[in-house]
Design a protein around this motif. Structure first.
Motif, short mmCIF file in Angstrom:
data_model
loop_
_atom_site.label_atom_id
_atom_site.label_comp_id
_atom_site.label_asym_id
_atom_site.label_seq_id
_atom_site.Cartn_x
_atom_site.Cartn_y
_atom_site.Cartn_z
N GLN A 1 -11.20 -1.70 4.56
CA GLN A 1 -10.90 -0.30 4.26
C GLN A 1 -11.58 0.66 5.24
N LYS A 2 -12.59 0.17 5.97
CA LYS A 2 -13.36 1.02 6.87
C LYS A 2 -13.00 0.79 8.34
N ALA B 1 0.83 -1.21 0.00
CA ALA B 1 0.00 0.00 0.00
C ALA B 1 0.86 1.26 0.00
N GLN B 2 1.94 1.24 0.77
CA GLN B 2 2.82 2.41 0.82
C GLN B 2 3.52 2.62 -0.52
N LEU C 1 -9.63 1.37 -3.98
CA LEU C 1 -9.36 -0.07 -4.07
C LEU C 1 -10.65 -0.80 -4.41
N GLY C 2 -10.61 -1.65 -5.42
CA GLY C 2 -11.77 -2.45 -5.79
C GLY C 2 -11.42 -3.92 -5.83
N PHE D 1 -5.13 -0.71 2.78
CA PHE D 1 -5.57 0.39 1.92
C PHE D 1 -6.76 1.11 2.56
N LYS D 2 -6.67 1.40 3.84
CA LYS D 2 -7.77 2.08 4.52
C LYS D 2 -8.15 3.37 3.80
N GLU D 3 -9.38 3.79 3.96
CA GLU D 3 -9.89 4.99 3.28
C GLU D 3 -8.97 6.20 3.39
N PRO D 4 -8.36 6.48 4.57
CA PRO D 4 -7.51 7.67 4.66
C PRO D 4 -6.30 7.67 3.72
#
Length: 415
Positions: A385-386, A220-221, A258-259, A250-253
């Motif tokens: 993600q939430k 993710a980074q 992301l799908g 891949f959290k929302e912030p």
């Protein structure tokens, strides 16, 4: 992606590993960390065919699906004509002719930059490796920390090249596999292979903590560093917990869209599930169960397919779980829940998160959430993600090997 025919190098291809076989243990560790971070590799003892070595090495180093090379330089490389006279000159020639093909030289085995450069440049002309940006590892032999250091550098460079090959509206494609090896025909930009760590749907708790969760965060980074505005489209054969871990990385912030490509039942084909889909109402509701007022754990069962509530009760009675302050069961109003559209998934995820937050506030729990999911992997990815403000989450995987519905601890996700 741009037409492969118009490109000399496919940047989503494999990484050629050049090394001395006396360093096989180090390369084993390096390849493990590359697999965990979605970088496929080519290695002689695994991939070399039963034919003369030198011609095949030359052929592999000039194949379009060889995207880059790692040059692992140790003192014993000085005694390897195959590396010095074949592999290094061939990869250098490929790099000179095609800027899409890159080399990551690594000074290892206790070598400094100058000594490593001198060894690697033995049979090169004036245009040698002196001015190259080398990576240096400070342990001989390397340990996990140094393997991760090199894997991160390679992933960063690989994604930068891939990003430059894509049109503005194309996503990074990501695959994640825990049930078995990724398909050999996969062209995903990031090909996460965690299968070696899994027995069926289960991986050891410590492996999750020490290796898999850090690997997901590194990916993710790296994506964020290269192009945060480019969406990521994921698919694969992954466990529920792996999907949640991927989503949580891949959290929302992070700001990355992301799908998940969800295989639908029957002849419905595939759907792209993502949090950006317009919300559609579903018959999903939350039921709250008060338990031990002196306890602090919160049990959450997402019961779309049946099973979690009874398992939670049995595991609590058997002392497998800590004492619970309360339970939250997310279920359908009239039975099983079939999520038939991306918007319904968004609604179900939103209701799950809202119920967890309400329970934490209502029962004043400060302990970890114990999460039991009987739901599609795509739901787990979006739920992950939430999870930014929910606190520690202990995940579980269903084990039906003995005929009973028992859940085994999996990943512990800490925000």
């Amino acid at each position: 992606m741009k037409s492969r025919e118009s490109m000399t190098t496919d940047p989503t291809g494999t990484t050629f590993i050049s090394y001395k076989r006396s360093r096989s243990d180090e390369i084993d560790l390096l390849i493990e960390t590359l697999n965990e971070r979605g970088v496929p590799s080519w290695r002689d003892i695994t991939n070399l065919e039963n034919r003369p070595t030198e011609p095949e090495l030359r052929e592999v180093l000039h194949r379009p699906d060889t995207a880059c090379a790692v040059l692992w330089v140790t003192p014993d490389v000085a005694d390897s004509p195959m590396i010095l006279k074949v592999e290094i000159p061939e990869m250098k020639q490929r790099s000179d002719c095609d800027p899409s093909f890159f080399i990551l030289p690594v000074a290892a085995g206790g070598l400094g930059y100058e000594d490593a450069t001198n060894i690697a440049s033995t049979h090169l002309d004036l245009d040698d490796l002196t001015t190259w940006n080398w990576e240096k590892v400070d342990r001989d032999p390397i340990e996990m920390e140094q393997a991760v250091q090199v894997a991160r550098r390679l992933l960063d460079t690989r994604l930068r090249v891939i990003d430059g090959s894509l049109t503005e509206d194309e996503p990074f494609e990501l695959s994640i596999d825990t049930w078995g090896r990724p398909s050999a025909s996969s062209t995903s930009c990031i090909r996460i292979d965690w299968s070696d760590h899994f027995d069926g749907r289960f991986a050891d708790h410590q492996v999750w903590t020490d290796r898999l969760i850090p690997a997901a965060r590194d990916i993710a980074q790296a994506v964020s560093a290269q192009n945060r505005g480019r969406p990521v489209v994921c698919q694969g054969q992954a466990s529920i917990s792996a999907g949640l871990v991927l989503g949580a990385a891949f959290k929302e912030p992070t700001g990355i869209a992301l799908g998940w490509v969800q295989n639908m039942p029957g002849d419905q084909g595939e759907q792209l599930w993502s949090l950006s889909a317009p919300r559609e109402e579903t018959p999903v509701k939350a039921r709250f169960v008060e338990m031990d007022v002196g306890a602090d754990a919160l049990f959450v069962g997402v019961d779309f397919r049946g099973g979690p509530e009874r398992a939670i009760k049995n595991m609590s009675q058997d002392g497998v779980l800590p004492k619970g302050r309360a339970g939250v069961i997310i279920e359908g109003e009239g039975g099983d829940v079939d999520l038939t559209s991306p918007g319904q998934v968004v609604d179900a995820v939103a209701k799950t998160v809202a119920a967890i937050k309400e329970a934490k506030d209502r029962y004043r729990t400060r302990g970890p959430i114990h999460l039991f999911l009987a739901a599609p992997v795509g739901f787990a990815v979006l739920l992950g993600q939430k999870t930014n403000a929910l606190g520690p989450i202990q995940t579980y995987e269903l084990d039906q090997s003995n005929g009973d519905e028992v859940y085994r601890p999996a990943a512990l996700i800490v925000s």
